[in-house]
Scaffold this motif. Structure first.
Motif, mmCIF file in Angstrom:
data_model
loop_
_atom_site.group_PDB
_atom_site.id
_atom_site.type_symbol
_atom_site.label_atom_id
_atom_site.label_comp_id
_atom_site.label_asym_id
_atom_site.label_seq_id
_atom_site.Cartn_x
_atom_site.Cartn_y
_atom_site.Cartn_z
ATOM 1 N N LYS A 69 0.813 -1.218 0.000
ATOM 2 C CA LYS A 69 0.000 0.000 0.000
ATOM 3 C C LYS A 69 0.847 1.269 0.000
ATOM 4 C CE LYS A 69 -3.950 -2.160 2.250
ATOM 5 N NZ LYS A 69 -4.822 -2.187 3.426
ATOM 6 N N LEU A 70 2.133 1.142 0.321
ATOM 7 C CA LEU A 70 3.008 2.318 0.337
ATOM 8 C C LEU A 70 3.445 2.645 -1.091
ATOM 9 C CD1 LEU A 70 5.313 1.440 3.387
ATOM 10 C CD2 LEU A 70 3.387 3.041 3.342
ATOM 11 N N PRO A 71 3.335 3.904 -1.504
ATOM 12 C CA PRO A 71 3.725 4.279 -2.867
ATOM 13 C C PRO A 71 5.197 3.970 -3.141
ATOM 14 C CG PRO A 71 2.606 6.099 -1.747
ATOM 15 C CD PRO A 71 2.844 5.036 -0.728
ATOM 16 N N GLY A 72 5.434 3.309 -4.277
ATOM 17 C CA GLY A 72 6.791 3.016 -4.693
ATOM 18 C C GLY A 72 7.411 1.793 -4.064
ATOM 19 N N VAL A 73 6.656 1.068 -3.227
ATOM 20 C CA VAL A 73 7.196 -0.095 -2.519
ATOM 21 C C VAL A 73 6.693 -1.373 -3.178
ATOM 22 C CG1 VAL A 73 7.240 -1.353 -0.326
ATOM 23 C CG2 VAL A 73 7.380 1.145 -0.343
ATOM 24 N N PRO A 107 11.439 10.646 -10.746
ATOM 25 C CA PRO A 107 12.107 11.944 -10.919
ATOM 26 C C PRO A 107 11.293 13.083 -10.316
ATOM 27 C CG PRO A 107 12.226 10.684 -12.939
ATOM 28 C CD PRO A 107 11.314 9.928 -11.997
ATOM 29 N N GLY A 108 11.977 13.934 -9.595
ATOM 30 C CA GLY A 108 11.332 15.091 -8.980
ATOM 31 C C GLY A 108 10.798 14.844 -7.580
ATOM 32 N N GLU A 109 10.715 13.583 -7.173
ATOM 33 C CA GLU A 109 10.242 13.267 -5.827
ATOM 34 C C GLU A 109 11.407 13.303 -4.842
ATOM 35 O OE1 GLU A 109 8.439 9.415 -6.039
ATOM 36 O OE2 GLU A 109 6.567 10.195 -6.822
ATOM 37 N N ARG A 110 11.093 13.532 -3.610
ATOM 38 C CA ARG A 110 12.077 13.481 -2.520
ATOM 39 C C ARG A 110 11.484 12.673 -1.386
ATOM 40 N NH1 ARG A 110 17.070 14.750 -3.923
ATOM 41 N NH2 ARG A 110 17.391 16.921 -4.428
ATOM 42 N N THR A 111 11.144 11.398 -1.696
ATOM 43 C CA THR A 111 10.395 10.586 -0.741
ATOM 44 C C THR A 111 11.142 9.350 -0.260
ATOM 45 O OG1 THR A 111 9.377 9.387 -2.570
ATOM 46 C CG2 THR A 111 8.172 11.302 -1.726
ATOM 47 N N MET A 112 12.332 9.091 -0.796
ATOM 48 C CA MET A 112 13.029 7.836 -0.520
ATOM 49 C C MET A 112 13.226 7.588 0.978
ATOM 50 S SD MET A 112 14.335 5.058 -1.789
ATOM 51 C CE MET A 112 14.546 5.412 -3.525
ATOM 52 N N VAL A 113 13.820 8.534 1.678
ATOM 53 C CA VAL A 113 14.104 8.341 3.102
ATOM 54 C C VAL A 113 12.808 8.202 3.894
ATOM 55 C CG1 VAL A 113 15.129 9.374 5.159
ATOM 56 C CG2 VAL A 113 16.338 9.495 2.973
ATOM 57 N N ASP A 114 11.819 9.012 3.574
ATOM 58 C CA ASP A 114 10.538 8.916 4.280
ATOM 59 C C ASP A 114 9.882 7.553 4.053
ATOM 60 O OD1 ASP A 114 10.819 11.505 5.221
ATOM 61 O OD2 ASP A 114 9.595 12.385 3.624
#
Length: 89
Positions: free
Chosen positions: A37-41, A60-67
């Motif tokens: 359910k987590l985006p990108g996982v 591209p353009g996202e800054r969500t990796m660490v979160d």
């Protein structure tokens, strides 16, 4: 490191990271459902012992990796997470 601008595709980066996730074996199915359910996982491999191979993708353009990796580690039933691989292009 390139400075990102919202419409400058030359400085936008795509990132992917691979995680080793250990869950309680009896909670693995539930954890897998929550992770999907987590985006990108994406969960790629699961073992009866509770081990999982998981990838996290950042567009591209996202800054969500660490979160997102933090969210993975905080899912109920997860014992530990370890960053195994990361790639950016």
């Amino acid at each position: 490191m390139a400075i990102q601008k919202p419409h400058d595709t030359e400085t936008m980066h795509y990132s992917i990271s691979g995680l080793s996730v250990q869950t309680h074996p009896d909670r693995m199915v539930d954890v897998k459902e929550r992770l999907h359910k987590l985006p990108g996982v994406e969960v790629h491999i699961t073992e009866a012992s509770g081990k999982m191979v998981v990838t996290v993708e950042e567009q591209p353009g996202e800054r969500t990796m660490v979160d997102t990796m933090t969210q993975v580690s905080q899912v109920e039933g997860v014992i530990s997470t370890a960053l195994v691989y990361t790639h950016q292009e």
